[in-house]
Motif scaffolding. Structure first.
Motif, mmCIF file in Angstrom:
data_model
loop_
_atom_site.group_PDB
_atom_site.id
_atom_site.type_symbol
_atom_site.label_atom_id
_atom_site.label_comp_id
_atom_site.label_asym_id
_atom_site.label_seq_id
_atom_site.Cartn_x
_atom_site.Cartn_y
_atom_site.Cartn_z
ATOM 1 N N GLY A 184 0.742 -1.333 -0.070
ATOM 2 C CA GLY A 184 -0.026 -0.035 0.205
ATOM 3 C C GLY A 184 0.947 1.335 -0.107
ATOM 4 O O GLY A 184 0.312 2.352 0.084
ATOM 5 N N LEU A 185 2.161 1.137 -0.229
ATOM 6 C CA LEU A 185 3.061 2.218 -0.355
ATOM 7 C C LEU A 185 3.910 2.358 -1.271
ATOM 8 O O LEU A 185 4.098 1.205 -1.854
ATOM 9 C CB LEU A 185 3.874 2.033 1.305
ATOM 10 N N GLU A 186 4.172 3.289 -1.889
ATOM 11 C CA GLU A 186 5.257 3.641 -3.043
ATOM 12 C C GLU A 186 6.648 2.791 -2.859
ATOM 13 O O GLU A 186 6.804 3.163 -1.703
ATOM 14 C CB GLU A 186 5.347 5.266 -3.077
ATOM 15 N N GLN A 187 6.977 2.593 -3.793
ATOM 16 C CA GLN A 187 8.395 1.617 -3.554
ATOM 17 C C GLN A 187 9.313 2.475 -4.522
ATOM 18 O O GLN A 187 9.116 2.517 -5.792
ATOM 19 C CB GLN A 187 8.031 0.205 -3.998
ATOM 20 N N LEU A 188 10.363 2.457 -3.679
ATOM 21 C CA LEU A 188 11.899 3.365 -4.612
ATOM 22 C C LEU A 188 12.157 2.079 -5.441
ATOM 23 O O LEU A 188 12.306 0.912 -5.371
ATOM 24 C CB LEU A 188 12.773 3.800 -3.704
ATOM 25 N N SER A 189 12.761 2.588 -6.654
ATOM 26 C CA SER A 189 13.106 1.770 -7.615
ATOM 27 C C SER A 189 14.535 1.236 -7.079
ATOM 28 O O SER A 189 15.351 1.779 -6.362
ATOM 29 C CB SER A 189 13.529 2.484 -8.896
ATOM 30 N N GLY A 190 15.107 0.061 -7.473
ATOM 31 C CA GLY A 190 16.378 -0.567 -7.269
ATOM 32 C C GLY A 190 17.579 0.719 -7.466
ATOM 33 O O GLY A 190 18.388 0.616 -6.670
ATOM 34 N N ARG A 191 17.340 1.315 -8.401
ATOM 35 C CA ARG A 191 18.719 2.404 -8.811
ATOM 36 C C ARG A 191 18.609 3.400 -7.601
ATOM 37 O O ARG A 191 19.565 3.536 -7.002
ATOM 38 C CB ARG A 191 18.279 2.980 -10.199
ATOM 39 N N LYS A 192 17.509 3.998 -7.417
ATOM 40 C CA LYS A 192 17.266 4.766 -6.080
ATOM 41 C C LYS A 192 17.989 4.167 -4.890
ATOM 42 O O LYS A 192 18.780 4.992 -4.082
ATOM 43 C CB LYS A 192 15.948 5.323 -5.945
ATOM 44 N N ARG A 193 17.461 3.112 -4.666
ATOM 45 C CA ARG A 193 17.896 2.385 -3.203
ATOM 46 C C ARG A 193 19.471 2.241 -3.399
ATOM 47 O O ARG A 193 20.314 2.370 -2.307
ATOM 48 C CB ARG A 193 17.033 1.085 -3.179
ATOM 49 N N GLY A 194 19.944 1.743 -4.562
ATOM 50 C CA GLY A 194 21.226 1.756 -4.776
ATOM 51 C C GLY A 194 22.095 2.987 -4.365
ATOM 52 O O GLY A 194 23.084 2.675 -3.709
ATOM 53 N N VAL A 195 21.470 3.968 -4.968
ATOM 54 C CA VAL A 195 22.212 5.145 -4.704
ATOM 55 C C VAL A 195 22.137 5.554 -3.509
ATOM 56 O O VAL A 195 23.367 6.191 -2.823
ATOM 57 C CB VAL A 195 21.508 6.357 -5.659
ATOM 58 N N ALA A 196 21.348 5.254 -2.509
ATOM 59 C CA ALA A 196 21.120 5.412 -1.100
ATOM 60 C C ALA A 196 22.090 4.957 -0.343
ATOM 61 O O ALA A 196 22.656 5.472 0.635
ATOM 62 C CB ALA A 196 19.657 5.421 -0.634
ATOM 63 N N ILE A 197 22.576 3.643 -0.671
ATOM 64 C CA ILE A 197 23.364 2.987 -0.042
ATOM 65 C C ILE A 197 24.843 3.022 -0.759
ATOM 66 O O ILE A 197 25.789 2.255 -0.277
ATOM 67 C CB ILE A 197 22.890 1.479 0.148
ATOM 68 N N GLY A 198 24.818 3.939 -1.741
ATOM 69 C CA GLY A 198 26.525 3.919 -2.382
ATOM 70 C C GLY A 198 26.844 2.739 -3.262
ATOM 71 O O GLY A 198 27.905 2.335 -3.365
ATOM 72 N N ALA A 199 25.767 2.053 -3.920
ATOM 73 C CA ALA A 199 25.808 1.040 -4.974
ATOM 74 C C ALA A 199 25.016 1.242 -5.995
ATOM 75 O O ALA A 199 24.153 1.887 -6.094
ATOM 76 C CB ALA A 199 25.298 -0.330 -4.235
ATOM 77 N N ASP A 200 25.620 0.593 -7.259
ATOM 78 C CA ASP A 200 24.881 0.768 -8.534
ATOM 79 C C ASP A 200 23.732 -0.074 -8.658
ATOM 80 O O ASP A 200 23.614 -0.928 -7.615
ATOM 81 C CB ASP A 200 25.752 0.706 -9.470
ATOM 82 N N ASP A 201 22.948 0.011 -9.575
ATOM 83 C CA ASP A 201 21.703 -0.773 -9.679
ATOM 84 C C ASP A 201 21.877 -2.234 -9.586
ATOM 85 O O ASP A 201 21.180 -3.150 -8.927
ATOM 86 C CB ASP A 201 20.700 -0.143 -10.690
ATOM 87 N N ALA A 202 23.033 -2.798 -10.525
ATOM 88 C CA ALA A 202 23.239 -4.118 -10.464
ATOM 89 C C ALA A 202 23.561 -4.695 -9.150
ATOM 90 O O ALA A 202 23.183 -5.717 -8.770
ATOM 91 C CB ALA A 202 24.720 -4.267 -11.558
ATOM 92 N N ALA A 203 24.721 -3.947 -8.496
ATOM 93 C CA ALA A 203 25.154 -4.344 -7.089
ATOM 94 C C ALA A 203 24.067 -4.526 -6.178
ATOM 95 O O ALA A 203 23.878 -5.415 -5.392
ATOM 96 C CB ALA A 203 26.166 -3.629 -6.669
#
Length: 238
Positions: A184-203
Protein backbone atom coordinates in the motif's frame (compact mmCIF):
# COMPACT_ATOMS: atom_id res chain seq x y z
CA UNK A 1 -8.03 9.12 15.49
CA UNK A 2 -6.59 7.59 12.33
CA UNK A 3 -2.91 6.60 12.43
CA UNK A 4 -1.87 9.05 9.70
CA UNK A 5 -3.59 11.91 11.50
CA UNK A 6 -1.91 10.85 14.74
CA UNK A 7 1.48 10.88 13.01
CA UNK A 8 0.80 14.31 11.51
CA UNK A 9 -0.27 15.63 14.90
CA UNK A 10 2.95 14.38 16.46
CA UNK A 11 5.00 16.04 13.72
CA UNK A 12 3.16 19.36 13.79
CA UNK A 13 2.74 19.78 17.54
CA UNK A 14 5.95 18.29 18.88
CA UNK A 15 8.37 19.76 16.37
CA UNK A 16 10.85 22.55 17.06
CA UNK A 17 8.26 25.26 16.24
CA UNK A 18 5.93 24.20 19.07
CA UNK A 19 5.75 27.01 21.61
CA UNK A 20 2.64 26.53 23.75
CA UNK A 21 1.53 23.81 26.08
CA UNK A 22 -2.06 24.85 26.71
CA UNK A 23 -3.58 25.41 23.28
CA UNK A 24 -7.33 24.95 23.12
CA UNK A 25 -10.12 25.86 20.81
CA UNK A 26 -12.40 28.80 21.26
CA UNK A 27 -15.15 27.03 23.15
CA UNK A 28 -16.42 23.52 22.76
CA UNK A 29 -14.13 20.54 23.11
CA UNK A 30 -10.51 21.50 23.89
CA UNK A 31 -7.78 20.47 21.49
CA UNK A 32 -5.16 17.98 22.52
CA UNK A 33 -2.30 19.81 24.18
CA UNK A 34 1.34 19.02 23.66
CA UNK A 35 1.25 17.56 27.17
CA UNK A 36 -1.52 15.19 26.05
CA UNK A 37 0.53 14.17 23.04
CA UNK A 38 3.69 13.60 25.07
CA UNK A 39 1.69 11.59 27.60
CA UNK A 40 0.23 9.45 24.80
CA UNK A 41 3.75 8.55 23.69
CA UNK A 42 4.26 6.95 27.10
CA UNK A 43 1.75 4.30 26.05
CA UNK A 44 3.82 3.34 23.02
CA UNK A 45 5.90 0.28 23.86
CA UNK A 46 9.65 0.84 23.98
CA UNK A 47 11.54 -0.68 21.10
CA UNK A 48 12.16 -0.36 17.41
CA UNK A 49 8.67 0.85 16.51
CA UNK A 50 8.73 3.74 18.94
CA UNK A 51 12.26 4.76 17.93
CA UNK A 52 11.28 4.75 14.26
CA UNK A 53 8.12 6.71 14.95
CA UNK A 54 10.10 9.41 16.72
CA UNK A 55 12.77 9.43 14.02
CA UNK A 56 10.10 9.94 11.36
CA UNK A 57 7.66 12.26 13.15
CA UNK A 58 9.44 13.77 16.16
CA UNK A 59 13.05 14.29 15.05
CA UNK A 60 13.86 16.65 17.92
CA UNK A 61 13.25 13.84 20.40
CA UNK A 62 14.87 11.27 18.10
CA UNK A 63 18.07 13.33 17.99
CA UNK A 64 18.41 12.74 21.73
CA UNK A 65 17.70 9.01 21.33
CA UNK A 66 20.09 8.03 18.53
CA UNK A 67 21.66 5.36 20.69
CA UNK A 68 18.25 3.79 21.33
CA UNK A 69 17.52 3.64 17.61
CA UNK A 70 20.94 2.20 16.85
CA UNK A 71 20.52 -0.57 19.42
CA UNK A 72 16.99 -1.32 18.20
CA UNK A 73 18.12 -1.71 14.58
CA UNK A 74 21.02 -3.92 15.61
CA UNK A 75 18.61 -5.96 17.73
CA UNK A 76 16.44 -6.48 14.65
CA UNK A 77 19.14 -7.38 12.14
CA UNK A 78 21.89 -9.13 14.11
CA UNK A 79 19.90 -12.25 15.10
CA UNK A 80 18.87 -12.89 11.50
CA UNK A 81 22.42 -12.33 10.24
CA UNK A 82 23.80 -14.71 12.87
CA UNK A 83 21.15 -17.29 11.97
CA UNK A 84 22.16 -17.12 8.31
CA UNK A 85 25.88 -17.34 9.07
CA UNK A 86 25.25 -20.29 11.38
CA UNK A 87 23.25 -22.08 8.70
CA UNK A 88 25.95 -21.39 6.14
CA UNK A 89 28.64 -22.76 8.47
CA UNK A 90 26.65 -25.93 9.05
CA UNK A 91 26.08 -26.41 5.31
CA UNK A 92 29.77 -25.87 4.64
CA UNK A 93 30.75 -28.36 7.34
CA UNK A 94 28.34 -31.04 6.12
CA UNK A 95 29.62 -30.65 2.57
CA UNK A 96 33.20 -31.01 3.81
CA UNK A 97 32.31 -34.17 5.71
CA UNK A 98 30.59 -35.62 2.63
CA UNK A 99 33.70 -34.94 0.53
CA UNK A 100 35.96 -36.48 3.16
CA UNK A 101 33.85 -39.65 3.20
CA UNK A 102 34.27 -40.18 -0.54
CA UNK A 103 36.60 -43.16 -0.90
CA UNK A 104 37.65 -42.99 2.76
CA UNK A 105 40.81 -45.04 3.30
CA UNK A 106 40.95 -46.16 -0.33
CA UNK A 107 37.55 -47.85 -0.24
CA UNK A 108 35.22 -47.78 -3.22
CA UNK A 109 32.94 -44.77 -3.55
CA UNK A 110 29.34 -45.82 -3.02
CA UNK A 111 26.14 -44.49 -4.57
CA UNK A 112 24.98 -43.40 -1.12
CA UNK A 113 28.14 -41.29 -0.72
CA UNK A 114 27.58 -39.70 -4.13
CA UNK A 115 24.00 -38.84 -3.23
CA UNK A 116 25.07 -37.37 0.08
CA UNK A 117 27.75 -35.28 -1.63
CA UNK A 118 25.21 -33.95 -4.13
CA UNK A 119 22.70 -33.21 -1.38
CA UNK A 120 25.17 -31.31 0.77
CA UNK A 121 26.54 -29.43 -2.24
CA UNK A 122 23.05 -28.28 -3.19
CA UNK A 123 22.33 -27.31 0.40
CA UNK A 124 25.55 -25.27 0.51
CA UNK A 125 24.65 -23.50 -2.75
CA UNK A 126 21.21 -22.66 -1.36
CA UNK A 127 22.67 -21.35 1.90
CA UNK A 128 25.14 -19.18 0.01
CA UNK A 129 22.41 -17.79 -2.24
CA UNK A 130 20.16 -16.96 0.72
CA UNK A 131 22.86 -15.41 2.90
CA UNK A 132 23.27 -11.65 3.10
CA UNK A 133 26.65 -10.09 2.25
CA UNK A 134 29.43 -10.78 4.75
CA UNK A 135 29.78 -7.06 5.48
CA UNK A 136 26.11 -6.52 6.25
CA UNK A 137 26.73 -5.50 9.86
CA UNK A 138 29.48 -3.08 8.82
CA UNK A 139 27.04 -1.43 6.40
CA UNK A 140 24.10 -1.48 8.81
CA UNK A 141 24.21 2.26 9.54
CA UNK A 142 24.05 3.11 5.84
CA UNK A 143 21.29 0.56 5.21
CA UNK A 144 19.20 1.76 8.15
CA UNK A 145 19.59 5.39 7.12
CA UNK A 146 18.41 4.61 3.59
CA UNK A 147 15.46 2.56 4.80
CA UNK A 148 14.33 5.28 7.22
CA UNK A 149 14.69 7.92 4.50
CA UNK A 150 12.49 5.82 2.21
CA UNK A 151 9.91 5.41 4.97
CA UNK A 152 9.88 9.18 5.45
CA UNK A 153 9.62 10.13 1.79
CA UNK A 154 7.33 7.54 0.24
CA UNK A 155 3.58 8.00 0.47
CA UNK A 156 0.71 5.81 -0.66
CA UNK A 157 1.13 3.65 -3.73
CA UNK A 158 -0.05 5.60 -6.78
CA UNK A 159 -1.41 2.45 -8.41
CA UNK A 160 -3.71 1.24 -5.64
CA UNK A 161 -4.05 4.45 -3.63
CA UNK A 162 -2.93 2.66 -0.48
CA UNK A 163 -5.66 -0.01 -0.65
CA UNK A 164 -3.03 -2.74 -1.27
CA UNK A 165 -5.20 -4.38 -3.93
CA UNK A 166 -6.16 -3.82 -7.54
CA UNK A 167 -8.80 -5.18 -9.87
CA UNK A 168 -8.10 -8.63 -11.25
CA UNK A 169 -7.22 -8.77 -14.99
CA UNK A 170 -10.47 -10.58 -15.76
CA UNK A 171 -12.42 -7.93 -13.89
CA UNK A 172 -13.59 -10.40 -11.27
CA UNK A 173 -12.56 -9.68 -7.70
CA UNK A 174 -9.28 -8.11 -6.65
CA UNK A 175 -5.66 -9.20 -6.36
CA UNK A 176 -2.62 -7.94 -4.49
CA UNK A 177 -1.27 -4.73 -6.02
CA UNK A 178 1.78 -5.59 -8.12
CA UNK A 179 3.26 -2.10 -7.97
CA UNK A 180 3.68 -2.09 -4.17
CA UNK A 181 3.63 -5.83 -3.49
CA UNK A 182 0.56 -5.44 -1.30
CA UNK A 183 2.22 -2.91 1.02
CA UNK A 184 0.00 0.00 0.00
CA UNK A 185 3.06 2.25 -0.07
CA UNK A 186 5.15 3.69 -2.87
CA UNK A 187 8.30 1.67 -3.58
CA UNK A 188 11.60 3.22 -4.65
CA UNK A 189 13.37 1.73 -7.63
CA UNK A 190 16.42 -0.46 -7.19
CA UNK A 191 18.51 2.28 -8.77
CA UNK A 192 17.41 4.88 -6.21
CA UNK A 193 17.91 2.45 -3.35
CA UNK A 194 21.35 1.61 -4.68
CA UNK A 195 22.30 5.28 -4.82
CA UNK A 196 21.11 5.71 -1.23
CA UNK A 197 23.49 3.00 0.01
CA UNK A 198 26.34 3.84 -2.35
CA UNK A 199 25.89 0.93 -4.77
CA UNK A 200 24.94 0.77 -8.43
CA UNK A 201 21.70 -0.86 -9.55
CA UNK A 202 23.36 -4.17 -10.45
CA UNK A 203 25.14 -4.46 -7.10
CA UNK A 204 21.96 -3.56 -5.24
CA UNK A 205 19.91 -6.22 -7.01
CA UNK A 206 22.60 -8.89 -6.73
CA UNK A 207 23.79 -8.36 -3.18
CA UNK A 208 21.74 -5.86 -1.16
CA UNK A 209 18.12 -6.19 -2.26
CA UNK A 210 17.26 -9.11 0.10
CA UNK A 211 18.57 -7.43 3.25
CA UNK A 212 17.17 -4.00 2.28
CA UNK A 213 13.68 -5.33 1.59
CA UNK A 214 13.79 -7.51 4.73
CA UNK A 215 14.67 -4.47 6.85
CA UNK A 216 12.13 -2.22 5.15
CA UNK A 217 9.26 -4.65 5.66
CA UNK A 218 10.00 -5.24 9.33
CA UNK A 219 10.78 -1.63 10.15
CA UNK A 220 7.56 -0.46 8.50
CA UNK A 221 5.64 -3.10 10.41
CA UNK A 222 7.21 -2.08 13.73
CA UNK A 223 6.43 1.61 13.13
CA UNK A 224 2.87 0.70 12.13
CA UNK A 225 2.30 -1.09 15.44
CA UNK A 226 3.73 1.88 17.36
CA UNK A 227 1.50 4.30 15.44
CA UNK A 228 -1.54 2.19 16.31
CA UNK A 229 -0.64 2.29 20.00
CA UNK A 230 -0.12 6.07 19.84
CA UNK A 231 -3.40 6.59 18.00
CA UNK A 232 -5.34 4.58 20.58
CA UNK A 233 -3.73 6.58 23.41
CA UNK A 234 -4.70 9.86 21.72
CA UNK A 235 -8.28 8.66 21.31
CA UNK A 236 -8.46 7.97 25.03
CA UNK A 237 -7.05 11.42 25.81
CA UNK A 238 -9.38 13.27 23.41
Amino acid sequence: MEMNKARELLASRMGPTTQRFDACGGGGRPELTTQDIAAAMAYVQDGLGRELMEALWWPESASRRREHLRKAVIGLVAPEFIRQMHGLAIARTEFGIAKACMGWGGSQVTDAQRRELLRTENALDEARAAAWPNNTMEQLGVLAGAVIAEMASCGCCKTCGGTRVQAAPAGIGVVECEACGGMGLEQLSGRKRGVAIGADDAAYRRFWRPVYEWMLERMRSAEHVAAEQFSRALNRAA
